[in-house]
Scaffold this motif. Structure first.
Motif, PDB file in Angstrom:
ATOM      1  N   PRO A 196     -21.232  26.460 -12.551  1.00 42.14           N
ATOM      2  CA  PRO A 196     -22.224  27.105 -13.813  1.00 42.14           C
ATOM      3  C   PRO A 196     -23.088  26.286 -14.488  1.00 42.14           C
ATOM      4  O   PRO A 196     -22.089  25.253 -15.123  1.00 42.14           O
ATOM      5  CB  PRO A 196     -21.461  28.178 -14.564  1.00 42.14           C
ATOM      6  CG  PRO A 196     -19.763  28.330 -13.268  1.00 42.14           C
ATOM      7  CD  PRO A 196     -19.858  26.894 -12.997  1.00 42.14           C
ATOM      8  N   ARG A 197     -24.463  26.829 -15.285  1.00 39.27           N
ATOM      9  CA  ARG A 197     -24.532  26.188 -15.734  1.00 39.27           C
ATOM     10  C   ARG A 197     -24.198  26.282 -16.858  1.00 39.27           C
ATOM     11  O   ARG A 197     -23.404  27.144 -17.602  1.00 39.27           O
ATOM     12  CB  ARG A 197     -26.049  26.631 -16.556  1.00 39.27           C
ATOM     13  CG  ARG A 197     -27.203  26.314 -17.276  1.00 39.27           C
ATOM     14  CD  ARG A 197     -28.648  26.607 -17.111  1.00 39.27           C
ATOM     15  NE  ARG A 197     -28.861  27.737 -15.940  1.00 39.27           N
ATOM     16  CZ  ARG A 197     -30.570  26.391 -15.616  1.00 39.27           C
ATOM     17  NH1 ARG A 197     -30.614  25.392 -16.156  1.00 39.27           N
ATOM     18  NH2 ARG A 197     -30.498  26.979 -14.224  1.00 39.27           N
ATOM     19  N   ALA A 255     -21.675  15.867 -22.284  1.00 38.30           N
ATOM     20  CA  ALA A 255     -22.776  16.983 -21.889  1.00 38.30           C
ATOM     21  C   ALA A 255     -22.923  17.940 -21.535  1.00 38.30           C
ATOM     22  O   ALA A 255     -21.571  18.250 -21.494  1.00 38.30           O
ATOM     23  CB  ALA A 255     -23.683  15.743 -20.678  1.00 38.30           C
ATOM     24  N   SER A 256     -23.530  18.508 -20.758  1.00 41.80           N
ATOM     25  CA  SER A 256     -23.016  20.035 -20.050  1.00 41.80           C
ATOM     26  C   SER A 256     -24.320  20.114 -18.818  1.00 41.80           C
ATOM     27  O   SER A 256     -25.490  19.496 -18.455  1.00 41.80           O
ATOM     28  CB  SER A 256     -23.956  21.161 -21.119  1.00 41.80           C
ATOM     29  OG  SER A 256     -25.099  21.130 -21.074  1.00 41.80           O
ATOM     30  N   VAL A 257     -23.816  20.484 -17.849  1.00 44.70           N
ATOM     31  CA  VAL A 257     -24.176  21.401 -16.797  1.00 44.70           C
ATOM     32  C   VAL A 257     -25.699  21.841 -16.840  1.00 44.70           C
ATOM     33  O   VAL A 257     -25.787  22.714 -17.521  1.00 44.70           O
ATOM     34  CB  VAL A 257     -23.171  22.219 -15.578  1.00 44.70           C
ATOM     35  CG1 VAL A 257     -24.240  21.912 -13.944  1.00 44.70           C
ATOM     36  CG2 VAL A 257     -21.821  21.151 -14.955  1.00 44.70           C
ATOM     37  N   GLY A 266     -30.707  23.580  -8.261  1.00 44.57           N
ATOM     38  CA  GLY A 266     -29.959  24.128  -8.582  1.00 44.57           C
ATOM     39  C   GLY A 266     -28.776  23.470  -9.130  1.00 44.57           C
ATOM     40  O   GLY A 266     -28.102  22.788  -9.673  1.00 44.57           O
ATOM     41  N   PRO A 267     -28.024  24.527 -10.422  1.00 43.03           N
ATOM     42  CA  PRO A 267     -27.550  23.542 -11.228  1.00 43.03           C
ATOM     43  C   PRO A 267     -25.960  22.611 -10.932  1.00 43.03           C
ATOM     44  O   PRO A 267     -25.005  23.151 -10.288  1.00 43.03           O
ATOM     45  CB  PRO A 267     -26.797  24.597 -12.452  1.00 43.03           C
ATOM     46  CG  PRO A 267     -28.152  25.925 -12.033  1.00 43.03           C
ATOM     47  CD  PRO A 267     -28.150  25.758 -10.914  1.00 43.03           C
ATOM     48  N   HIS A 268     -26.379  21.918 -11.143  1.00 43.12           N
ATOM     49  CA  HIS A 268     -24.983  20.950 -10.721  1.00 43.12           C
ATOM     50  C   HIS A 268     -25.024  19.098 -11.381  1.00 43.12           C
ATOM     51  O   HIS A 268     -25.606  18.946 -12.342  1.00 43.12           O
ATOM     52  CB  HIS A 268     -25.407  20.477  -8.992  1.00 43.12           C
ATOM     53  CG  HIS A 268     -26.007  19.831  -8.546  1.00 43.12           C
ATOM     54  ND1 HIS A 268     -27.860  19.370  -8.780  1.00 43.12           N
ATOM     55  CD2 HIS A 268     -25.895  18.223  -8.548  1.00 43.12           C
ATOM     56  CE1 HIS A 268     -27.936  18.935  -8.554  1.00 43.12           C
ATOM     57  NE2 HIS A 268     -27.838  18.050  -8.154  1.00 43.12           N
TER      58      HIS A 268
END
Length: 289
Positions: A196-197, A255-257, A266-268
């Motif tokens: 998930p983002r 960091a963050s996705v 896509g978010p990854h």
């Protein structure tokens, strides 16, 4: 004999004959200063003046900085300074060459480039190998104690301990589904992990942040340098929590996705591992489930 005595007397008379040097006022012809001179004392005085001038010049050249302005004269201080500048320049060139090679390696990691080097690396070190038969390899007591101590410390190391097959286990940067694996033939030197983002992305091991910037192709990128020539690369992040030069611990959020960069769908997390300048399969070191 009489002629020689007469000649000597004549020479003595000429040398000792007195002369008077007078300085007068041009308008009043008043005598201001007068000197009694002879050829002998003029010669002696002139010789002493020349010798004094030579001595003074020698002292000025030997003991004052004026000698540095004489063409062809080399100063000891200038020689020392030139030598120091030569060593400093050589050191700077060495550091610059090393830095350029280091930056080239980082650039290759960012682009995913690998050079096809067919040379045998072991042949370079062949002349320096030592014959084990000529070395006493019997373990000593201090070595055994040290090995036992290190083994005890590694036993309780949760994040960086060797696995059964000898590979190093690293902390998972996140938990998710691997949608694309490591594929050297397809020039995909990473694993893509869907999550998930804004899911936190964590450091796989203790290390130093050597790159933390935005790139057009892969968005926000973080690269960590670990021990033993290991680099971990985190791409397509949504945001960065660390800056270049910071020291991070294993499991610390860096960091963050996200879904940044041109090469994303896509978010990854696009995660890479590089060992001594070559990519390795992250699945051999990390369990993302």
């Amino acid at each position: 004999m009489a002629k020689k005595d007469k000649r000597r007397k004549e020479i003595r008379r000429k040398l000792l004959h007195k002369y008077r040097l007078v300085i007068l006022n041009e308008n009043t012809f008043e005598e201001k200063i007068s000197f009694k001179l002879s050829r002998l004392n003029v010669f002696v005085s002139g010789s002493l003046a020349v010798i004094g001038l030579i001595a003074l010049t020698t002292l000025l050249i030997a003991f004052t900085p004026l000698r540095e302005y004489i063409p062809g004269y080399s100063s000891t201080a200038l020689k020392r300074q030139a030598t120091e500048l030569t060593y400093t320049t050589d050191s700077l060139v060495t550091v610059l060459n090393y830095t350029n090679r280091y930056i080239d390696n980082i650039r290759k990691v960012l682009r995913g480039d690998i050079e096809n080097n067919q040379s045998n690396r072991d042949s370079v070190f062949e002349p320096f190998k030592i014959d084990p038969a000529q070395v006493d390899l019997s373990p000593i007591r201090e070595d055994s104690v040290l090995r036992a101590q290190v083994a005890l410390e590694d036993k309780y190391n949760l994040f960086e301990r060797p696995s059964a097959d000898g590979s190093t286990l690293l902390f998972a940067p996140l938990t998710g589904t691997v949608t694309q694996g490591y594929d050297p033939k397809g020039r995909h030197y990473a694993v893509d992990v869907v999550a998930p983002r804004d899911t936190p992305v964590k450091a796989v091991a203790n290390g130093t942040v050597i790159f933390s910037e935005w790139t057009a192709a892969t968005g926000y990128v973080v690269i960590l340098e670990h021990k033993d020539g290991l680099l971990s690369v985190y791409k397509h992040n949504g945001s960065l929590a660390k800056e270049q030069g910071e020291v991070v611990r294993s499991g610390e959020v860096i960091a963050s996705v996200g879904n940044t960069g041109e090469l994303t769908t896509g978010p990854h997390l696009h995660f890479e591992l590089w060992k001594n300048g070559n990519p390795v399969n992250p699945l051999n070191y990390i369990d993302f489930n």
